[in-house]
Design a protein around this motif. Structure first.
Motif, short mmCIF file in Angstrom:
data_model
loop_
_atom_site.label_atom_id
_atom_site.label_comp_id
_atom_site.label_asym_id
_atom_site.label_seq_id
_atom_site.Cartn_x
_atom_site.Cartn_y
_atom_site.Cartn_z
N THR A 122 24.65 84.35 89.96
CA THR A 122 25.98 84.03 90.18
C THR A 122 26.45 85.13 91.44
O THR A 122 26.38 85.97 91.31
N ASP A 123 27.26 84.58 92.35
CA ASP A 123 28.11 85.38 93.35
C ASP A 123 29.45 85.84 93.02
O ASP A 123 30.03 86.64 93.41
N GLY A 124 30.06 85.27 91.88
CA GLY A 124 31.28 85.57 91.29
C GLY A 124 31.52 84.57 89.97
O GLY A 124 30.52 83.94 89.31
N PHE A 125 32.57 84.45 89.65
CA PHE A 125 32.93 83.41 88.64
C PHE A 125 32.30 82.11 88.84
O PHE A 125 32.59 81.66 89.66
N ALA A 126 31.67 81.64 87.78
CA ALA A 126 30.98 80.43 87.90
C ALA A 126 30.58 79.69 86.60
O ALA A 126 30.28 80.58 85.63
N LEU A 127 30.79 78.54 86.45
CA LEU A 127 30.53 77.58 85.37
C LEU A 127 29.02 77.57 85.38
O LEU A 127 28.37 77.20 86.19
N ILE A 128 28.30 77.93 84.13
CA ILE A 128 26.92 77.95 84.11
C ILE A 128 26.34 77.28 83.02
O ILE A 128 25.26 76.96 82.70
N ASN A 129 27.20 76.90 81.93
CA ASN A 129 26.90 76.36 80.70
C ASN A 129 27.62 75.52 80.35
O ASN A 129 28.57 75.79 79.38
N LEU A 130 27.78 74.15 80.58
CA LEU A 130 28.33 73.13 79.97
C LEU A 130 27.59 72.35 79.04
O LEU A 130 26.41 71.84 79.49
N GLY A 131 27.92 72.03 78.05
CA GLY A 131 27.20 71.13 77.17
C GLY A 131 27.51 70.34 75.77
O GLY A 131 28.80 70.86 75.29
N LEU A 132 26.80 69.48 75.25
CA LEU A 132 27.24 68.90 74.10
C LEU A 132 26.07 68.92 73.20
O LEU A 132 24.91 68.41 73.36
#
Length: 231
Positions: A184-194
């Motif tokens: 990542t280059d900055g703050f980033a969502l990387i793990n969304l899940g169910l």
């Protein structure tokens, strides 16, 4: 930023009346996973076996966990971790402070090389919180404080619930800034899940937990569907 993240949580710990967790036990087991997906990234693109061994007493826990790819070409990302943590209960929920040592056996670095910036061990202090039964949210914050030039930060929130005998949980995880580890280059969502877990009654005395997880890494624009068996 990392100091600002951890100090408020530590202040909450200090202010809250604490009761150490009283359990004293050994726990062991293993998971058979169709893929090893960690924080939104697939390691090895292979099914894996993931054993665990831990001992807890009076709020303290020490344990070890590993992931070994079944496919020969996945050996480069085999992983063997150690952790130690201390958890305590308050009227607001359960808090845990801990440290995880990540080690990759096939990375070509001797196990006893503890040098910073090229050694065999990646050290991540972490803080975690689990809410009471009335609001069972889980929060996690960790920072790779040793052997990672980016000092990568990971933040995660998870909320469990149940439906028709299936245990479910929504999870949202993010990289806190620029990180080569998370890409990542900055703050980033990387793990969304169910995730979903159901216990299957195999015999009168044996129950087999079966899990399925749907995971999306929005930053990499990738998704995974992972199946697992727990023993």
């Amino acid at each position: 930023m990392r100091t600002h993240l951890l100090l408020p949580l530590l202040a909450v710990f200090a202010a809250a009346p604490a009761t150490p967790l009283a359990a004293q036990e050994f726990s062991l087991g293993a998971d058979l996973m169709s893929r090893y997906v960690w924080r939104g990234t697939d390691f090895g693109e292979s099914a894996s076996v993931q054993p665990t061994l831990a001992f807890s007493a009076g709020g303290f826990e020490i344990g070890t966990w590993a992931s070994y790819g079944i496919a020969p070409e996945a050996a480069d990302v085999n992983e063997h971790d150690l952790w130690i943590s201390y958890g305590f209960e308050t009227s607001s929920g359960t808090f845990t402070l801990g440290v995880t040592d990540y080690y990759f056996p096939n990375a070509g670095v001797p196990f006893f090389d503890f040098s910073d910036g090229g050694g065999a061990h990646w050290i991540e202090p972490f803080v975690a919180y689990e809410g009471p039964a009335s609001f069972p949210i889980s929060l996690f914050a960790g920072v790779f404080a040793y052997n990672d030039p980016d000092n990568s930060v990971y933040l995660e929130a998870s909320y469990p619930f149940a439906l028709d005998g299936v245990s479910l949980a929504f999870t949202a995880g993010a990289s806190g800034g620029r990180s080569g580890l998370y890409g990542t280059d900055g703050f980033a969502l990387i793990n969304l899940g169910l995730s979903a877990v159901k216990e299957i009654q195999v015999t009168e005395s044996f129950v087999l937990p079966v899990s399925v997880g749907y995971i999306v890494n929005p930053d990499m624009e990738k998704s995974y569907l992972v199946f697992g068996l727990s023993f």
